[in-house]
Scaffold this motif. Structure first.
Motif, PDB file in Angstrom:
ATOM      1  N   TRP A 160       0.740  -1.281   0.104  1.00 31.45           N
ATOM      2  CA  TRP A 160       0.091   0.275   0.334  1.00 31.45           C
ATOM      3  C   TRP A 160       0.843   1.248  -0.375  1.00 31.45           C
ATOM      4  O   TRP A 160       0.515   2.365  -0.809  1.00 31.45           O
ATOM      5  N   ASP A 171       3.687   1.339  -1.936  1.00 30.51           N
ATOM      6  CA  ASP A 171       3.970   1.790  -3.065  1.00 30.51           C
ATOM      7  C   ASP A 171       3.373   1.813  -3.723  1.00 30.51           C
ATOM      8  O   ASP A 171       2.853   3.037  -4.436  1.00 30.51           O
ATOM      9  N   VAL A 172       1.556   1.466  -3.691  1.00 33.55           N
ATOM     10  CA  VAL A 172       0.671   2.480  -3.724  1.00 33.55           C
ATOM     11  C   VAL A 172       0.398   3.899  -4.072  1.00 33.55           C
ATOM     12  O   VAL A 172       0.251   4.286  -4.941  1.00 33.55           O
ATOM     13  N   VAL A 173       0.749   4.160  -2.913  1.00 28.35           N
ATOM     14  CA  VAL A 173       0.374   5.606  -2.519  1.00 28.35           C
ATOM     15  C   VAL A 173       1.877   6.679  -2.987  1.00 28.35           C
ATOM     16  O   VAL A 173       1.094   7.383  -3.246  1.00 28.35           O
ATOM     17  N   HIS A 174       2.781   5.905  -2.988  1.00 29.20           N
ATOM     18  CA  HIS A 174       3.873   6.696  -3.646  1.00 29.20           C
ATOM     19  C   HIS A 174       3.789   7.520  -4.872  1.00 29.20           C
ATOM     20  O   HIS A 174       3.961   8.426  -5.532  1.00 29.20           O
ATOM     21  N   ARG A 175       2.923   6.443  -6.037  1.00 27.64           N
ATOM     22  CA  ARG A 175       3.094   6.466  -7.019  1.00 27.64           C
ATOM     23  C   ARG A 175       2.219   7.397  -7.283  1.00 27.64           C
ATOM     24  O   ARG A 175       1.670   8.094  -8.334  1.00 27.64           O
ATOM     25  N   THR A 176       1.031   6.593  -7.009  1.00 25.85           N
ATOM     26  CA  THR A 176      -0.641   7.720  -6.775  1.00 25.85           C
ATOM     27  C   THR A 176      -0.750   9.086  -6.416  1.00 25.85           C
ATOM     28  O   THR A 176      -1.187   9.693  -6.759  1.00 25.85           O
ATOM     29  N   GLU A 177      -0.013   8.555  -5.057  1.00 27.09           N
ATOM     30  CA  GLU A 177      -0.603  10.525  -4.206  1.00 27.09           C
ATOM     31  C   GLU A 177       0.712  10.678  -3.290  1.00 27.09           C
ATOM     32  O   GLU A 177       0.296  10.593  -2.550  1.00 27.09           O
TER      33      GLU A 177
END
Length: 167
Positions: free
Chosen positions: A42, A44-50
């Motif tokens: 999660w 990683d997902v947040v770093h990429r999207t927000e």
């Protein structure tokens, strides 16, 4: 082969993967290893999207139960272990006080290096965790920072109340 296909048709498509290194870090605490693996995902997902959230994301008890099958006692046990190892930060925030998490990747990488028998490069750990579980830059000495917090806390306690009426 037919049994495998039949089994797969009844399973959820999501598969929880626990990295071997995380299992070694967490030992017998399966909840912590599972949470750490999912929280790295999660983050990683947040770093990429927000990227403006700096890796912070929220998970409710319902999310943790649906994604990992963890009860309240299970995720509290995992969370407390990860915090005690310096791998996780958390805070309550938002409208309903949702639990927000942030993985300390510097500390995690240092522990992974240690498991592999290697020495972590000195420039990896640019931050450290203070006694209140906040990340501060490495160049600030922790003892001086804690002294500052004590002084600030004392001064804040002595401030007069704003709504207090003077006779």
């Amino acid at each position: 082969m037919l049994l495998l296909q039949t089994l797969k048709s009844h399973l959820n498509e999501e598969c929880a993967i626990v990295y071997r290194e995380f299992s070694a870090i967490c030992g017998t605490n399966v909840q912590a290893a599972t949470m750490l693996s999912k929280f790295v995902y999660w983050s990683d997902v947040v770093h990429r999207t927000e990227p403006q959230k700096c890796g912070w994301f929220y998970k409710t008890a319902q999310h943790l139960y649906e994604e990992l099958g963890l009860t309240r006692r299970g995720y509290e046990k995992g969370r407390n272990f990860l915090i005690s190892q310096g791998l996780l930060q958390y805070k309550r925030g938002g409208v309903h006080g949702k639990m927000h998490f942030c993985v300390n990747f510097g500390r995690l990488l240092e522990m992974v290096y240690a498991i592999k028998g290697m020495v972590a490069p000195k420039n990896i750990l640019q931050t450290q965790i203070d006694r209140d579980n906040y990340t501060i830059p490495k160049f600030i000495p922790l003892d001086k920072w804690n002294d500052y917090l004590d002084v600030y806390k004392d001064k804040k306690a002595n401030f007069p109340a704003i709504n207090k009426k003077v006779p």
